[in-house]
Design an enzyme around this catalytic site. Structure first.
Site, mmCIF file in Angstrom:
data_model
loop_
_atom_site.group_PDB
_atom_site.id
_atom_site.type_symbol
_atom_site.label_atom_id
_atom_site.label_comp_id
_atom_site.label_asym_id
_atom_site.label_seq_id
_atom_site.Cartn_x
_atom_site.Cartn_y
_atom_site.Cartn_z
ATOM 1 N N GLY A 39 76.739 25.067 108.318
ATOM 2 C CA GLY A 39 75.470 25.577 107.874
ATOM 3 C C GLY A 39 75.061 25.237 106.142
ATOM 4 O O GLY A 39 74.219 24.337 106.232
ATOM 5 N N GLN A 103 82.164 35.259 107.911
ATOM 6 C CA GLN A 103 83.529 35.147 107.778
ATOM 7 C C GLN A 103 84.530 36.430 108.098
ATOM 8 O O GLN A 103 85.717 36.372 108.555
ATOM 9 C CB GLN A 103 83.911 34.823 106.250
ATOM 10 C CG GLN A 103 83.859 33.343 105.798
ATOM 11 C CD GLN A 103 84.135 33.038 104.458
ATOM 12 O OE1 GLN A 103 84.990 33.896 103.743
ATOM 13 N NE2 GLN A 103 83.683 32.094 103.852
ATOM 14 N N HIS A 124 84.032 30.045 97.874
ATOM 15 C CA HIS A 124 83.275 31.126 97.275
ATOM 16 C C HIS A 124 84.712 32.274 97.310
ATOM 17 O O HIS A 124 85.253 32.296 98.169
ATOM 18 C CB HIS A 124 82.270 31.992 98.194
ATOM 19 C CG HIS A 124 81.635 32.900 97.470
ATOM 20 N ND1 HIS A 124 81.239 33.089 96.135
ATOM 21 C CD2 HIS A 124 80.616 33.741 98.086
ATOM 22 C CE1 HIS A 124 80.605 34.080 95.844
ATOM 23 N NE2 HIS A 124 80.100 34.606 96.896
ATOM 24 N N GLY A 153 74.835 23.071 99.167
ATOM 25 C CA GLY A 153 75.378 21.746 99.811
ATOM 26 C C GLY A 153 74.362 20.698 100.044
ATOM 27 O O GLY A 153 74.808 19.174 100.064
#
Length: 348
Positions: A39, A103, A124, A153
């Site tokens: 992503g 996550q 992170h 990114g």
């Protein structure tokens, strides 16, 4: 580690000169790096590592837009692109680059594949720092570390392609093998970092959440909106208000600050602009510092983490997010921005 002096404060950092790409390849030569999620950070980090000669595979749910994007980027199903569970089983370094909410959802599956000696890599510190809320508690027999590029990114990839680098922080949370720090730094070099500065998971997440809500995104949007609205309410046209609020800052002044610093930018503006900036920066600091203190305390207390987890886990999260983004997109300032950007001359 190299020593840098920041106005009398000395800090140790890792540079590409002292930890070259060749050394990073050697450190990770036996590893299979499984990037889970394609992503925000996944594409940039995985493509940079692939281009740097590392053994990288991507794990993503089949059939979605991100799966198709991975294929378009050259990842081959069954060879370098796998469904999440298969990539987790194959990987020796698990790059956990899903959103914080995702996550939490996938953690039981990830944990089941974290056999002794593997590495769990983050970009992170959120999941581990707020473990009481996320449930993310890594097994004791795996290495846990992070490399956090200081940008998106997309920026990481763009700068890499240009032969540059985006600075990153790094931190080791758990060293089960005795090699976690070396592998962490090697990953930082592999993803295309400019230089690496050390932190810990708690400091990374508190500074990151503050920055995102502050000068990087929240505060800058608020300041843009305030100045634009004042100019418009006093009879200035949308074009004039947008150019004076956003366009000149992003296209002219911020590149100068990035290249040479704020003092250099001040020194190369008109004397009228210099005088005004020097007279007004402290009142703006004094007006906004209490807001930043309130923000930091909200991050430090865990309130911001709780808000993110609660809201981003709702089944209608995407619908509500689109509504909030539409409010920005359809506001006059950013409609003016769309028009202004369309009129920028092409560089020939």
């Amino acid at each position: 580690m190299a020593k840098l002096n920041f106005g009398g404060v000395e800090e140790e950092v890792v540079t590409r000169e002292e930890f070259p790409l060749e050394k990073a390849r050697e450190v990770l030569s036996t590893e299979t790096i499984a990037v889970i999620g394609y992503g925000v950070q996944g594409p940039g980090q995985s493509l940079n590592m692939r281009d740097n000669g590392f053994n990288v595979i991507v794990g993503q749910r089949k059939g979605g837009k991100s799966w198709d994007k991975a294929i378009a980027d050259g990842w081959v199903p069954g060879e370098t692109l796998f469904e999440l569970e298969e990539a987790l089983a194959k990987g020796t370094i698990i790059c956990y680059l899903l959103s914080d909410a995702a996550q939490i959802e996938l953690w039981p599956t990830v944990k089941a594949n974290l056999t002794a000696g593997k590495s769990l890599y983050f970009s992170h510190g959120f999941g581990v720092t707020y473990k009481d809320q996320t449930g993310i508690v890594p097994p004791a027999d795996v290495d846990v570390y992070l490399v956090a590029p200081k940008g998106s990114g997309t920026s990481l990839r763009r700068l890499f392609v240009e032969g540059k680098g985006l600075n990153s922080s790094f931190a080791v949370f758990q060293d089960a093998t005795g090699k976690a720090r070396e592998k962490c730094i090697a990953m930082g070099i592999g993803v295309g970092s400019g230089y690496l500065f050390e932190t810990d998971f708690y400091r990374e997440v508190t500074s990151d959440l503050t920055g995102e809500r502050g000068t990087l995104m929240g505060a800058i949007q608020g300041i843009f909106a305030a100045q634009y609205e004042v100019l418009r309410s006093n009879g200035h046209t949308p074009s004039e208000a947008f150019n004076e609020t956003v366009e000149e800052l992003t296209q002219s002044l911020m590149p100068l600050v990035a290249e040479n610093g704020m003092d250099w930018m001040y020194a190369n503006c008109s004397t009228t602009a210099q005088r005004g900036a020097l007279d007004w920066w402290k009142p703006f600091r004094d007006a906004t510092k209490p807001v930043f203190e309130q923000l930091y305390n909200s991050v430090k207390s865990g309130e911001q983490a709780n808000i993110s987890i609660t809201r981003n886990s709702q089944p209608d999260y995407r619908v509500k997010l689109e509504e909030e983004l539409a409010e920005l997109r359809e506001s006059e300032i950013w409609r003016a921005g769309t028009t202004v950007r369309s009129l920028r001359p092409e560089r020939g």
